[in-house]
Design a protein around this motif. Structure first.
Motif, PDB file in Angstrom:
ATOM      1  N   THR A 193       7.225  -6.860  -2.562  1.00  0.00           N
ATOM      2  CA  THR A 193       5.874  -6.834  -1.998  1.00  0.00           C
ATOM      3  C   THR A 193       5.304  -8.247  -1.964  1.00  0.00           C
ATOM      4  N   ARG A 231       6.531   5.855  -6.934  1.00  0.00           N
ATOM      5  CA  ARG A 231       6.626   4.491  -6.446  1.00  0.00           C
ATOM      6  C   ARG A 231       8.066   4.185  -6.035  1.00  0.00           C
ATOM      7  N   TRP A 277       0.767   1.720  -3.414  1.00  0.00           N
ATOM      8  CA  TRP A 277       1.104   1.554  -4.828  1.00  0.00           C
ATOM      9  C   TRP A 277       0.613   0.232  -5.415  1.00  0.00           C
ATOM     10  N   LEU A 278       0.618  -0.814  -4.616  1.00  0.00           N
ATOM     11  CA  LEU A 278       0.277  -2.142  -5.113  1.00  0.00           C
ATOM     12  C   LEU A 278      -0.789  -2.784  -4.228  1.00  0.00           C
ATOM     13  N   TRP A 337       0.843  -1.201   0.000  1.00  0.00           N
ATOM     14  CA  TRP A 337       0.000   0.000   0.000  1.00  0.00           C
ATOM     15  C   TRP A 337       0.868   1.237   0.000  1.00  0.00           C
ATOM     16  N   VAL A 372      -2.594   6.178  -7.797  1.00  0.00           N
ATOM     17  CA  VAL A 372      -1.665   6.727  -6.808  1.00  0.00           C
ATOM     18  C   VAL A 372      -0.696   7.692  -7.483  1.00  0.00           C
ATOM     19  N   GLU A 373      -0.650   8.918  -6.969  1.00  0.00           N
ATOM     20  CA  GLU A 373       0.205   9.948  -7.554  1.00  0.00           C
ATOM     21  C   GLU A 373       1.605   9.970  -6.950  1.00  0.00           C
ATOM     22  N   VAL A 425      -0.902  -3.086  -9.781  1.00  0.00           N
ATOM     23  CA  VAL A 425      -0.585  -1.671  -9.635  1.00  0.00           C
ATOM     24  C   VAL A 425      -1.872  -0.843  -9.551  1.00  0.00           C
ATOM     25  N   ASP A 426      -1.925   0.060  -8.591  1.00  0.00           N
ATOM     26  CA  ASP A 426      -3.028   1.021  -8.494  1.00  0.00           C
ATOM     27  C   ASP A 426      -2.596   2.295  -9.216  1.00  0.00           C
ATOM     28  N   ASP A 427      -3.094   2.480 -10.421  1.00  0.00           N
ATOM     29  CA  ASP A 427      -2.672   3.611 -11.254  1.00  0.00           C
ATOM     30  C   ASP A 427      -3.153   4.956 -10.725  1.00  0.00           C
TER      31      ASP A 427
END
Length: 485
Positions: free
Chosen positions: A331, A323, A308-309, A306, A319-320, A315-317
């Motif tokens: 992970t 990474r 980012w992944l 968390w 998230v600004e 991947v959580d796109d």
């Protein structure tokens, strides 16, 4: 002119109706909740939402003659009633039961977002002020009902949740600090001054701070959830959060034990392996089928990705924040999925002396508090996850307590925390109903000790790992800091 104004107002009204209808319907789940549970959950393509799907089951309380449903052989009764938002619970060695009557600290949320959030919290039964009280429940005659309830502690409490006791010391985690109070076994009142052991990141979206003593009593583990969904307020606001901390009582130092856990809650020691396990609430607004909340082990230095992944290398796109380098390489994938948006909170392993029968002899009980943003709703139950002799989860979740949902969009209550009482019954707090439930198989003998599976020691230099330990600083910060003043 008036005709044009009327047409314009009608168009605006239609747009508002359409937007309202969309928000009311939301983004319903496509899969049954069972598809997002177990060892191999379905991980669908994300459906990013600009507005969350709102599906809150409003608490209405239990009728006087009603109780949650349990499998044949289990008896459910009210151990205590009339409590003010009971969350966590702790059984002391003498059989006394402590319950934290608590809620979040005042939420500093302004504007439209704050107004909407407060409405949602209120509808979910979480809008009440915190009682900031630990009460003592005592079942002196052993009939499964606490005939006495008294205030054990109020002084120094600020949204308390985690509790632990050992050798004359009661440890309590407020939302912003870890405290130690002098308390003799059997005491009915705590009056001594507390000692602050460490500061904790305050409040945030996830305010509960569960704690767990190590088996030898030398360390305390503290679960701290994130301040946001996916770090949208900047990662500076997440310093020290989404983490399990380890506090060393002997050296009075602390270190981060594990990271990337969006909102870890219940923690417990696996009796088969001796490992630390936890339940975690994952992120929102990726659709009704993402992301599964989970149950997993927590070895030192582990990273769960968390913000980012999620669920391994997905991947959580959204998230600004940049990474971290190599985070995908280290992970870890969680061990067991508990379903999307089920909100697991309480966790306890079956162990020696429990009296719920052979079906529940080896495994973990989990209280799933229930979703607020899934249609249809998920959770609102207590389940059992079976473990094998090597200490690994297996099979599908087994229902233990169900029937919380009314079937008409409301709920009688919300299961929250778990503990065993001195007679081997399972205690379950129901925060919005103000009840502690007691579950037991009256015909069952106390369970035997679960045999410890002694594993081979881990070599200092694993195959493929650089001998200089180059990966150590990538995984987690290992430095220690002095206790808070």
């Amino acid at each position: 002119m008036l005709k044009k104004i009327g047409i314009g107002l009608l168009v605006i009204l239609l747009i508002l109706v359409a937007v309202g209808a969309y928000l009311w319907r939301g983004n319903p789940a496509d899969l049954p909740i069972t598809a997002t549970e177990g060892l191999d959950p379905t991980i669908v393509e994300p459906e990013a939402e600009s507005f969350p799907t709102v599906g809150i089951a409003e608490p209405v309380g239990w009728p006087d003659d009603a109780a949650p449903e349990a499998p044949d052989g289990l008896t459910v009764q009210r151990f205590a009633t009339g409590l003010d938002h009971p969350r966590t619970i702790l059984t002391l060695p003498n059989g006394d039961v402590l319950v934290a009557e608590t809620n979040s600290p005042p939420r500093e949320m302004g504007g439209i977002e704050g107004f909407v959030a407060k409405l949602l919290f209120s509808k979910a039964g979480a809008g009440v002020s915190s009682a900031n009280r630990i009460s003592l429940l005592r079942d002196g005659d052993g009939d499964g009902v606490a005939e006495s309830k008294s205030v054990l502690l109020e002084y120094g409490l600020d949204s308390p949740s985690g509790m632990a006791w050992r050798d004359g010391v009661l440890f309590v985690a407020n939302h912003d600090e870890l405290l130690a109070f002098p308390m003799a076994e059997g005491a009915t009142k705590v009056t001594g001054e507390p000692t602050k052991l460490m500061d904790l990141p305050p409040a945030g979206n996830h305010w509960m701070r569960n704690i767990l003593l190590s088996p030898d009593g030398s360390k305390i583990y503290v679960a701290v959830g994130s301040a946001s969904n996916i770090g949208e307020n900047g990662m500076e606001a997440e310093q020290g959060r989404a983490t399990i901390w380890e506090y060393n009582l002997e050296t009075e130092t602390q270190r981060m034990w594990a990271g990337g856990l969006r909102n870890p809650n219940g923690m417990a020691w696996n009796p088969s392996s001796g490992e630390l396990w936890t339940v975690v609430n994952e992120r929102d607004m990726l659709g009704g089928d993402l992301v599964p909340d989970y149950l997993t082990n927590v070895p030192i230095g582990v990273q769960y990705g968390w913000p980012w992944l999620y669920w391994g290398d997905n991947v959580d796109d959204r998230v600004e924040a940049p990474r971290p380098q190599f985070i995908a390489e280290y992970t870890r994938t969680p061990e067991y999925a508990l379903g999307a948006h089920t909100a697991p909170l309480g966790l306890v392993f079956a162990g020696e002396g429990n009296r719920l029968g052979s079906t529940f002899a080896n495994g973990a009980f989990v209280a799933r508090h229930g979703s607020w943003n899934r249609k249809p709703p998920s959770g609102y139950d207590v389940v059992f996850v079976r473990f094998d002799s090597r200490g690994n989860p297996t099979g599908d979740p087994i229902p233990v307590l169900t029937g919380f949902l009314t079937g008409d969009g409301n709920t009688y209550g919300r299961p929250t925390w778990l503990a065993f009482d001195a007679n081997g019954a399972l205690l379950v707090t129901d925060d919005t109903a103000g009840i502690v439930w007691r579950v037991i198989d009256r015909a069952a003998a106390p369970a035997a000790t679960i045999e410890r599976n002694e594993r081979a020691p881990v070599p200092k230099n694993l195959p493929g790992r650089p001998k200089n330990g180059a990966f150590g600083t990538d995984v987690i910060r290992e430095d220690t800091v002095r206790k808070g003043n």
